[in-house]
Every structure is written in structure tokens, then in C-alpha cells.
Design an enzyme around this catalytic site. Structure first.
Site, PDB file in Angstrom:
ATOM      1  N   PRO A   1       0.780  -1.240   0.000  1.00 56.25           N
ATOM      2  CA  PRO A   1       0.000   0.000   0.000  1.00 56.25           C
ATOM      3  C   PRO A   1       0.816   1.296   0.000  1.00 56.25           C
ATOM      4  CG  PRO A   1       0.051  -0.922   2.194  1.00 56.25           C
ATOM      5  CD  PRO A   1       0.764  -1.906   1.303  1.00 56.25           C
ATOM      6  N   CYS A   2       1.471   1.561  -1.108  1.00 54.65           N
ATOM      7  CA  CYS A   2       2.252   2.796  -1.206  1.00 54.65           C
ATOM      8  C   CYS A   2       1.354   4.032  -1.180  1.00 54.65           C
ATOM      9  CB  CYS A   2       3.156   2.777  -2.425  1.00 54.65           C
ATOM     10  SG  CYS A   2       2.322   2.467  -3.972  1.00 54.65           S
ATOM     11  N   HIS A   3       0.044   3.848  -1.355  1.00 58.89           N
ATOM     12  CA  HIS A   3      -0.879   4.993  -1.218  1.00 58.89           C
ATOM     13  C   HIS A   3      -0.891   5.495   0.224  1.00 58.89           C
ATOM     14  CE1 HIS A   3      -3.417   1.448  -0.334  1.00 58.89           C
ATOM     15  NE2 HIS A   3      -4.070   2.254   0.502  1.00 58.89           N
TER      16      HIS A   3
END
Length: 161
Positions: free
Chosen positions: A123-125
Site C-alpha cells: 500500500p504505497c498509497h
């Protein structure tokens, strides 16, 4: 790097390309327009789709999909750190660099995160700029904002409103 066939799946925020093989998930990226599926709906592809669908209806926050990505040891370490960010929480690039053990590596951390091949599940968001600024996302900032809001993150904090 070997080419992997892809399966295309529609999510509430657009189409994704799923690249997988017997070894695991290699790629999960947003795309503008799907092509004809090149990959059969294997057990792994079904699991990825089920995981995504459950994520989007808020019934799961942890992911249990085998991942097999190509990257440098540094990138893989950063992606592992990013994968450990809990649902609904965020970290800054600076915090990721510190968790890596080198607070001066912020730019390298940003580059590694920017090359993350497994969006949503890694989850780089959930990674924000300094002071919570909503910065770069390979899927687009509108999707990043949507994903953070979906996870209950108070986006006005991220936007400093």
C-alpha cells in the site's frame, strides 16, 4: 526480466492489470483500458480478485496473497516496510527512510516506492510527503485520495485543511 501474462479486473476506481505466475503475484497496476485477458483465471488470480473485491467492500484490511516481485534488495526491503503499514494509517517518506535505518535515504526511498509493482496490496498509497502532504502515486493522486478516504484516513489532515 521475464514477461508475464496479465488478467484484467475492474475495481470501483478503475481497471487493474494483474500479472501472476505459479511463483506469485508479480504486478498489480492501474491501467486506462483493459486488453483481452492473456492469462487464465488461475487460483492465484481468483485469490487476488477476491482480495481486491473484499478490500473495496471494507471486509478485509490484511492481505494474504503470495507475492514474487523483481527488484533490488533495497527496493524489496522498502516494499516490505510499506506492506507493514496498517490499514487506515500512513507514514511519510522520511519515516520509511528511518525505519530502513538511513534517515538520509528519503529520495532513494521515494524512488523505490515509486517503482512498487504491486499497488494496493503493497500500500504505497499510505505513504505521504512531509507534513502529511498528498504526493505522488503511480495510480494517480485522485486514486490515492480515494484509497486513503476508503480506509478512513482523514484526508483533510493530509491536505492540511
Amino acid at each position: 526480466m521475464p514477461l508475464h501474462k496479465k488478467f484484467y479486473h475492474q475495481t470501483p476506481i478503475g481497471w487493474v492489470a494483474i500479472g501472476a505466475s505459479e511463483e506469485g503475484l508479480h504486478e498489480l497496476k492501474f491501467i486506462a483500458q483493459p486488453k483481452k485477458n492473456e492469462l487464465k483465471k488461475s487460483a492465484l488470480v481468483k485469490k487476488v480478485i477476491e482480495t481486491l473485491d473484499c478490500y473495496f467492500i471494507n471486509s478485509i484490511s490484511l492481505f494474504n496473497v503470495p507475492i514474487n516481485v523483481t527488484g533490488t534488495p533495497f527496493q524489496k526491503t522498502i516494499w516490505k516496510i510499506v506492506a507493514s503499514i496498517p490499514f487506515g494509517e500512513t507514514r511519510t517518506y522520511s519515516e520509511i527512510a528511518s525505519l530502513y535505518g538511513n534517515p538520509q535515504s528519503v529520495r532513494a526511498v521515494g524512488a523505490a516506492i515509486g517503482s512498487n509493482p504491486i499497488l494496493i496490496l503493497v500500500p504505497c498509497h499510505r505513504v505521504l510527503g512531509a507534513m502529511g502532504a498528498l504526493t505522488g502515486y503511480a495510480g494517480g493522486l485522485d486514486r490515492k485520495k480515494w484509497l486513503l478516504e476508503h480506509e478512513g484516513y482523514p484526508i483533510q489532515k493530509a491536505l492540511n485543511l
